[in-house]
Every structure is written in C-alpha cells, then in structure tokens.
Scaffold this active site. Structure first.
Site, mmCIF file in Angstrom:
data_model
loop_
_atom_site.group_PDB
_atom_site.id
_atom_site.type_symbol
_atom_site.label_atom_id
_atom_site.label_comp_id
_atom_site.label_asym_id
_atom_site.label_seq_id
_atom_site.Cartn_x
_atom_site.Cartn_y
_atom_site.Cartn_z
ATOM 1 N N LEU A 19 0.929 -48.756 -13.985
ATOM 2 C CA LEU A 19 1.663 -48.023 -12.945
ATOM 3 C C LEU A 19 1.857 -46.567 -13.345
ATOM 4 O O LEU A 19 2.083 -46.259 -14.508
ATOM 5 C CB LEU A 19 3.053 -48.638 -12.761
ATOM 6 C CG LEU A 19 3.120 -50.090 -12.315
ATOM 7 C CD1 LEU A 19 4.573 -50.575 -12.382
ATOM 8 C CD2 LEU A 19 2.564 -50.239 -10.910
ATOM 9 N N ASP A 61 1.042 -52.719 -18.167
ATOM 10 C CA ASP A 61 2.085 -51.837 -18.706
ATOM 11 C C ASP A 61 2.851 -52.447 -19.878
ATOM 12 O O ASP A 61 3.872 -51.905 -20.296
ATOM 13 C CB ASP A 61 3.086 -51.493 -17.591
ATOM 14 C CG ASP A 61 2.501 -50.518 -16.571
ATOM 15 O OD1 ASP A 61 2.274 -49.361 -16.938
ATOM 16 O OD2 ASP A 61 2.263 -50.936 -15.412
ATOM 17 N N GLU A 66 9.902 -51.388 -24.512
ATOM 18 C CA GLU A 66 11.326 -51.061 -24.427
ATOM 19 C C GLU A 66 11.972 -51.619 -23.155
ATOM 20 O O GLU A 66 13.157 -51.944 -23.142
ATOM 21 C CB GLU A 66 11.504 -49.542 -24.430
ATOM 22 C CG GLU A 66 12.907 -49.110 -24.113
ATOM 23 C CD GLU A 66 13.117 -47.617 -24.248
ATOM 24 O OE1 GLU A 66 12.562 -46.868 -23.442
ATOM 25 O OE2 GLU A 66 13.827 -47.219 -25.163
ATOM 26 N N ARG A 86 5.369 -56.010 -13.632
ATOM 27 C CA ARG A 86 5.843 -55.999 -15.019
ATOM 28 C C ARG A 86 6.824 -57.124 -15.324
ATOM 29 O O ARG A 86 7.122 -57.386 -16.493
ATOM 30 C CB ARG A 86 6.520 -54.651 -15.337
ATOM 31 C CG ARG A 86 5.595 -53.465 -15.187
ATOM 32 C CD ARG A 86 6.120 -52.276 -15.958
ATOM 33 N NE ARG A 86 6.296 -52.623 -17.363
ATOM 34 C CZ ARG A 86 6.942 -51.864 -18.248
ATOM 35 N NH1 ARG A 86 7.479 -50.732 -17.863
ATOM 36 N NH2 ARG A 86 7.061 -52.255 -19.508
ATOM 37 N N ARG A 132 14.089 -48.808 -10.854
ATOM 38 C CA ARG A 132 13.842 -50.095 -11.522
ATOM 39 C C ARG A 132 15.109 -50.907 -11.811
ATOM 40 O O ARG A 132 15.073 -52.134 -11.859
ATOM 41 C CB ARG A 132 13.114 -49.853 -12.854
ATOM 42 C CG ARG A 132 11.789 -49.138 -12.716
ATOM 43 C CD ARG A 132 10.755 -50.038 -12.071
ATOM 44 N NE ARG A 132 9.503 -49.333 -11.862
ATOM 45 C CZ ARG A 132 8.592 -49.132 -12.802
ATOM 46 N NH1 ARG A 132 8.801 -49.572 -14.030
ATOM 47 N NH2 ARG A 132 7.480 -48.495 -12.523
ATOM 48 N N HIS A 162 13.430 -43.011 -15.661
ATOM 49 C CA HIS A 162 14.358 -43.877 -16.381
ATOM 50 C C HIS A 162 15.434 -42.980 -17.015
ATOM 51 O O HIS A 162 15.189 -41.799 -17.244
ATOM 52 C CB HIS A 162 13.645 -44.604 -17.535
ATOM 53 C CG HIS A 162 12.890 -45.839 -17.148
ATOM 54 N ND1 HIS A 162 11.574 -46.028 -17.482
ATOM 55 C CD2 HIS A 162 13.269 -46.966 -16.487
ATOM 56 C CE1 HIS A 162 11.159 -47.221 -17.048
ATOM 57 N NE2 HIS A 162 12.172 -47.806 -16.429
ATOM 58 N N CYS A 249 9.706 -45.658 -24.940
ATOM 59 C CA CYS A 249 9.178 -46.827 -24.198
ATOM 60 C C CYS A 249 8.324 -47.747 -25.053
ATOM 61 O O CYS A 249 8.182 -48.922 -24.763
ATOM 62 C CB CYS A 249 8.296 -46.377 -23.040
ATOM 63 S SG CYS A 249 8.876 -44.935 -22.194
HETATM 64 C C1 CIR Z 1 5.936 -48.162 -15.682
HETATM 65 O O1 CIR Z 1 5.774 -47.561 -14.613
HETATM 66 O O2 CIR Z 1 6.712 -49.093 -15.782
HETATM 67 C C2 CIR Z 1 5.149 -47.717 -16.896
HETATM 68 N N1 CIR Z 1 3.905 -47.140 -16.441
HETATM 69 C C3 CIR Z 1 5.928 -46.719 -17.710
HETATM 70 C C4 CIR Z 1 7.163 -47.303 -18.343
HETATM 71 C C5 CIR Z 1 7.877 -46.306 -19.180
HETATM 72 N N2 CIR Z 1 8.947 -46.925 -19.869
HETATM 73 C C6 CIR Z 1 10.065 -46.311 -20.182
HETATM 74 O O3 CIR Z 1 10.285 -45.164 -19.799
HETATM 75 N N3 CIR Z 1 10.957 -47.020 -20.867
#
Ligand code: CIR
Length: 254
Positions: A19, A61, A66, A86, A132, A162, A249
C-alpha cells in the site's frame, strides 16, 4: 529505557505491491532487502537481540511489523490493523510475541489500531486517531493501558499518516517533532527538536539505547540531534519510504 529485543520481518517478493499514498514509484526489491540488512545490523550495533522473521508473500506490507502490536515491559497488545490487506499480519506475529510474553491483550473489531499510531513517553502513551486507528480501537487500548497503571491520551491526527510519522521520543523528556506536532498542545511540555518542513520524513527516527537511528539525507535534523548530544546512525530508507514506511515501522522494540 533499555531495549533488549527487536523483531523484524523480511520484505517478500510481493513487497513491491504494498500500500502507498506517495508517488515515489515502485520499490526495488533487491534494494529494499539491502536496506533491511543494514537496518538489522544497526539494531545489533545498538545492542539488541534481533529476531528476524521470514517474509510472507501473502502480506505485501508485513515488513512494517510495528503496526501489529504495542509492547511494554510487562505485557503485549496485539493490534487490529486498519487496512484490510494487512489485518491478517497479526496471525503470524502472534506466536513470535508469545515467545516473549505471557500476558497478551487484543484490540477487537469494530476497533482498529495500527501500532504506528502509538507513542510511549515514559509511563504515558499517546494514541493517534488516523485512517487506520479508529476511536473504538483507541479507547480499547486506553482502557488496557489504564488498567495496567499507564496513562493514555488520544490524539486525533490532522494530516500525518500515523502518529509516529511526525513524532519520536528520545528519552530525557525530549521529542523530535514535525508538522502538526511542532506546536501541538499535548506535547508542549517537552523539550523539542524541531524538524524543518523540507526534512519532515526525518521525524520518523528511533532512539535505540545509545543511538538515534535516522534516515540518511536529512542533514539539518542530523545536526540538531548531534548538537543535542545524540549519537546518530544514518540509514538509507528510500525503498520503504516509497510505501509510506520509515524506521519505526520496521521493528518492534522492547
Ligand atoms: C501501509 O500503508 O500500511 C504501509 N505501506 C506502510 C506502513 C507504515 N507503518 C508505520 O508507519 N508504522
């Protein structure tokens, strides 16, 4: 706070289909793997024992571990990731977390929560409401934390993806902040290292024991950290940035 352990998960072949909201292009898998290797080495340099989980192509992903959990010294909370593609990542993470923890809580539907929205500052947790993490998920976590004698504040996000996209805690009551957190009332009592707008991505850095790991290519932020007395390790994160990911992450630290 000393971190003894870290958990990471290798990017898999499907990583390139993860994503993203950025238009930085498709990640190059080989480069992502090299950058991930360097990340693991840095976590070892910081003195942590690194658990490296194998990749899972079913979840593009899933290297962004994290988001699957919130870990404290006493207990773990398995999250309920807010993105449909996810959500199943937690099932592979659960056994890894169980190998370290006896006491485990769960965020349950209709509550959703991504670990990237949770920031711990000493005994106080900040919980971002984002695309999210919803109110219900945030309140579930708040109740769990308060029942364990932690404090918890819910922080609705304006722009950041986030919570930890824009803020990091370094210890010593000092935070790194960018964008909407520079003057945010919830964080005004802390010492601040302010990341300039053109270096915003560098706000996603991590203090791991004697070092602050920062993305490479953000000289003003690096200089401010060094002048404040922090030793930095710079890592190239270009292939993770392409999927909205950063240094925090990529690991669970506990
Ligand atoms: C997502 O969209 O979930 C992943 N491509 C990126 C997640 C990044 N995670 C974070 O900032 N803890």
């Amino acid at each position: 706070k000393m971190f003894h352990n870290t958990i990471v998960k290798r990017p898999g072949a499907t990583y390139v289909n993860g994503l993203t909201t950025s238009d930085l292009g498709t990640p190059i898998l080989e480069k992502a793997l090299e950058q991930h290797d360097a990340y693991i080495e840095a976590l070892k340099t910081c003195g942590t024992e690194v658990t490296v989980l194998p990749s899972n192509d079913q979840f593009p992903d899933s290297t962004f571990v994290e988001d699957t959990a919130v870990l404290t010294p006493e207990f773990a909370v398995i999250s309920n990731p807010g993105a449909d593609t996810r959500n199943g990542e937690i099932h592979e993470m659960e056994p890894a977390i169980k190998s370290f923890y006896d006491k485990i809580y769960y965020i349950k539907a209709p509550g959703t929560l991504d670990g990237g929205d949770i920031l711990q500052i000493e005994d106080h947790f900040y919980i971002g409401i984002s695309a999210r993490t919803n109110q219900e998920g945030a309140e579930q976590l708040q109740q769990i934390l308060e029942s364990e004698n932690y404090k918890a504040t819910i922080v609705p996000l304006q722009k950041f993806f986030h919570l930890k996209t824009g803020i990091a805690y370094l210890g010593n009551q000092t935070i790194v902040v960018a964008g909407e957190f520079v003057d945010h009332p919830d964080f005004n009592s802390f010492q601040k290292i302010v990341v300039p707008p053109e270096e915003e991505y560098a706000a996603n850095c991590i203090r791991v024991n004697d070092y602050v790991i920062i993305p490479s290519g953000y000289p003003q932020t690096k200089q401010k950290l060094n002048e404040a007395g922090y030793q930095t390790i710079e890592l190239d994160t270009s292939e993770f940035r392409k999927l909205d990911g950063g240094l925090s992450c990529l690991s669970l630290r506990f």
